[in-house]
Design a protein around this motif. Structure first.
Motif, PDB file in Angstrom:
ATOM      1  N   SER A 158      57.380  32.266  32.569  1.00  0.00           N
ATOM      2  CA  SER A 158      56.145  32.702  31.928  1.00  0.00           C
ATOM      3  C   SER A 158      55.234  33.364  32.944  1.00  0.00           C
ATOM      4  N   LEU A 159      54.600  34.419  32.511  1.00  0.00           N
ATOM      5  CA  LEU A 159      53.658  35.156  33.356  1.00  0.00           C
ATOM      6  C   LEU A 159      52.504  34.247  33.780  1.00  0.00           C
ATOM      7  N   LEU A 160      52.033  33.440  32.849  1.00  0.00           N
ATOM      8  CA  LEU A 160      50.919  32.530  33.128  1.00  0.00           C
ATOM      9  C   LEU A 160      51.284  31.544  34.237  1.00  0.00           C
ATOM     10  N   CYS A 161      52.444  30.947  34.139  1.00  0.00           N
ATOM     11  CA  CYS A 161      52.909  30.002  35.150  1.00  0.00           C
ATOM     12  C   CYS A 161      53.011  30.697  36.509  1.00  0.00           C
ATOM     13  N   GLY A 162      53.531  31.902  36.520  1.00  0.00           N
ATOM     14  CA  GLY A 162      53.641  32.687  37.757  1.00  0.00           C
ATOM     15  C   GLY A 162      52.288  32.931  38.398  1.00  0.00           C
ATOM     16  N   LYS A 163      51.300  33.254  37.559  1.00  0.00           N
ATOM     17  CA  LYS A 163      49.952  33.487  38.084  1.00  0.00           C
ATOM     18  C   LYS A 163      49.348  32.203  38.641  1.00  0.00           C
ATOM     19  N   ALA A 164      49.603  31.087  37.975  1.00  0.00           N
ATOM     20  CA  ALA A 164      49.095  29.802  38.454  1.00  0.00           C
ATOM     21  C   ALA A 164      49.748  29.420  39.783  1.00  0.00           C
ATOM     22  N   LEU A 165      51.049  29.646  39.902  1.00  0.00           N
ATOM     23  CA  LEU A 165      51.757  29.354  41.155  1.00  0.00           C
ATOM     24  C   LEU A 165      51.246  30.258  42.273  1.00  0.00           C
ATOM     25  N   GLU A 166      50.967  31.509  41.938  1.00  0.00           N
ATOM     26  CA  GLU A 166      50.413  32.445  42.910  1.00  0.00           C
ATOM     27  C   GLU A 166      49.041  31.943  43.379  1.00  0.00           C
ATOM     28  N   ASP A 167      48.261  31.439  42.448  1.00  0.00           N
ATOM     29  CA  ASP A 167      46.946  30.878  42.757  1.00  0.00           C
ATOM     30  C   ASP A 167      47.085  29.695  43.720  1.00  0.00           C
ATOM     31  N   ILE A 168      48.052  28.829  43.464  1.00  0.00           N
ATOM     32  CA  ILE A 168      48.295  27.691  44.357  1.00  0.00           C
ATOM     33  C   ILE A 168      48.652  28.206  45.753  1.00  0.00           C
ATOM     34  N   ASN A 169      49.538  29.200  45.819  1.00  0.00           N
ATOM     35  CA  ASN A 169      49.953  29.736  47.116  1.00  0.00           C
ATOM     36  C   ASN A 169      48.814  30.393  47.882  1.00  0.00           C
ATOM     37  N   LEU A 170      47.884  31.001  47.163  1.00  0.00           N
ATOM     38  CA  LEU A 170      46.761  31.685  47.815  1.00  0.00           C
ATOM     39  C   LEU A 170      45.614  30.748  48.166  1.00  0.00           C
ATOM     40  N   HIS A 171      45.426  29.683  47.391  1.00  0.00           N
ATOM     41  CA  HIS A 171      44.222  28.863  47.529  1.00  0.00           C
ATOM     42  C   HIS A 171      44.467  27.382  47.807  1.00  0.00           C
ATOM     43  N   TYR A 172      45.716  27.015  48.196  1.00  0.00           N
ATOM     44  CA  TYR A 172      46.031  25.592  48.397  1.00  0.00           C
ATOM     45  C   TYR A 172      45.098  24.925  49.417  1.00  0.00           C
ATOM     46  N   ASP A 194      41.960  25.228  49.660  1.00  0.00           N
ATOM     47  CA  ASP A 194      40.662  24.944  49.058  1.00  0.00           C
ATOM     48  C   ASP A 194      40.692  23.549  48.448  1.00  0.00           C
ATOM     49  N   GLU A 195      39.907  22.631  49.018  1.00  0.00           N
ATOM     50  CA  GLU A 195      39.971  21.249  48.524  1.00  0.00           C
ATOM     51  C   GLU A 195      39.469  21.115  47.092  1.00  0.00           C
ATOM     52  N   LEU A 196      38.764  22.125  46.590  1.00  0.00           N
ATOM     53  CA  LEU A 196      38.263  22.074  45.211  1.00  0.00           C
ATOM     54  C   LEU A 196      39.227  22.698  44.207  1.00  0.00           C
ATOM     55  N   LEU A 197      40.363  23.192  44.684  1.00  0.00           N
ATOM     56  CA  LEU A 197      41.358  23.773  43.777  1.00  0.00           C
ATOM     57  C   LEU A 197      41.840  22.689  42.823  1.00  0.00           C
ATOM     58  N   SER A 198      41.819  23.006  41.541  1.00  0.00           N
ATOM     59  CA  SER A 198      42.240  22.022  40.540  1.00  0.00           C
ATOM     60  C   SER A 198      42.818  22.742  39.334  1.00  0.00           C
ATOM     61  N   LEU A 199      43.433  21.974  38.469  1.00  0.00           N
ATOM     62  CA  LEU A 199      43.943  22.521  37.215  1.00  0.00           C
ATOM     63  C   LEU A 199      42.803  23.216  36.473  1.00  0.00           C
ATOM     64  N   GLY A 200      41.634  22.581  36.470  1.00  0.00           N
ATOM     65  CA  GLY A 200      40.475  23.139  35.789  1.00  0.00           C
ATOM     66  C   GLY A 200      40.029  24.472  36.366  1.00  0.00           C
ATOM     67  N   SER A 201      39.958  24.555  37.697  1.00  0.00           N
ATOM     68  CA  SER A 201      39.489  25.805  38.318  1.00  0.00           C
ATOM     69  C   SER A 201      40.490  26.939  38.113  1.00  0.00           C
ATOM     70  N   VAL A 202      41.775  26.625  38.176  1.00  0.00           N
ATOM     71  CA  VAL A 202      42.796  27.658  37.971  1.00  0.00           C
ATOM     72  C   VAL A 202      42.828  28.101  36.507  1.00  0.00           C
ATOM     73  N   SER A 203      42.753  27.143  35.582  1.00  0.00           N
ATOM     74  CA  SER A 203      42.785  27.503  34.161  1.00  0.00           C
ATOM     75  C   SER A 203      41.557  28.342  33.799  1.00  0.00           C
ATOM     76  N   GLU A 204      40.434  28.047  34.424  1.00  0.00           N
ATOM     77  CA  GLU A 204      39.222  28.838  34.185  1.00  0.00           C
ATOM     78  C   GLU A 204      39.424  30.275  34.653  1.00  0.00           C
ATOM     79  N   ARG A 205      39.992  30.430  35.857  1.00  0.00           N
ATOM     80  CA  ARG A 205      40.265  31.772  36.398  1.00  0.00           C
ATOM     81  C   ARG A 205      41.227  32.549  35.520  1.00  0.00           C
ATOM     82  N   LEU A 206      42.175  31.821  34.908  1.00  0.00           N
ATOM     83  CA  LEU A 206      43.187  32.485  34.081  1.00  0.00           C
ATOM     84  C   LEU A 206      42.790  32.553  32.600  1.00  0.00           C
ATOM     85  N   HIS A 207      41.614  32.052  32.292  1.00  0.00           N
ATOM     86  CA  HIS A 207      41.060  32.104  30.928  1.00  0.00           C
ATOM     87  C   HIS A 207      41.930  31.406  29.886  1.00  0.00           C
ATOM     88  N   VAL A 208      42.433  30.217  30.254  1.00  0.00           N
ATOM     89  CA  VAL A 208      43.181  29.387  29.302  1.00  0.00           C
ATOM     90  C   VAL A 208      42.685  27.951  29.449  1.00  0.00           C
TER      91      VAL A 208
END
Length: 108
Positions: free
Chosen positions: A1-15, A17-31
Motif C-alpha cells: 500500500s502506498l500509505l504504508c510506504g509513506k508511513a515507513l518512509e516517515d519512520i526512516n526520516l524521523h525516527y 524525533d522522540e515525539l514521532l508517534s502513530l498520531g503525528s504520522v497519521s496527521e501528516r498523512l491525513h488519515v
C-alpha cells in the motif's frame, strides 16, 4: 500500500524525533490513527510502534558498533531523551545492554 510506504518512509526520516508517534504520522498523512495502524499491520506485517522501535534499535546497534558516541548520545540520536529507558528498551530488543553489545564488537 502506498500509505504504508509513506508511513515507513516517515519512520526512516524521523525516527530520531522522540515525539514521532502513530498520531503525528497519521496527521501528516491525513488519515486516522486507527486506519494507518490497520494498514501498516496489513502491509508491513507489524504495528507502527514495533516498526519504529525496530528502526531505532537497528540504528542504535550500528552506532554502538561503528562510533565512539557515548550511550546517552546514541540514545538521543535514536529518539530517546532518557538514557535509562533507552538501555531498558535496547536490552529488551537485543538481549544485551548497549555497553555489552559495544564490548562484544556487535556479535551479541
Amino acid at each position: 500500500s502506498l500509505l504504508c510506504g509513506k508511513a515507513l518512509e516517515d519512520i526512516n526520516l524521523h525516527y530520531m524525533d522522540e515525539l514521532l508517534s502513530l498520531g503525528s504520522v497519521s496527521e501528516r498523512l491525513h488519515v486516522s490513527p486507527n486506519y494507518l495502524s490497520a494498514n501498516m499491520k496489513k502491509y508491513a506485517g507489524d504495528t507502527f510502534i514495533n516498526l519504529l522501535i525496530k528502526k531505532r534499535m537497528e540504528v542504535a546497534g550500528d552506532l554502538l558498533k561503528t562510533t565512539n558516541l557515548k550511550i546517552h548520545e546514541v540514545a538521543k540520536r535514536c529518539g530517546y531523551s532518557d538514557q535509562h529507558y533507552f538501555s531498558y528498551c535496547f536490552k529488551k530488543y537485543y538481549g544485551v545492554s548497549p555497553m555489552a553489545l559495544r564490548r562484544s564488537g556487535g556479535n551479541g
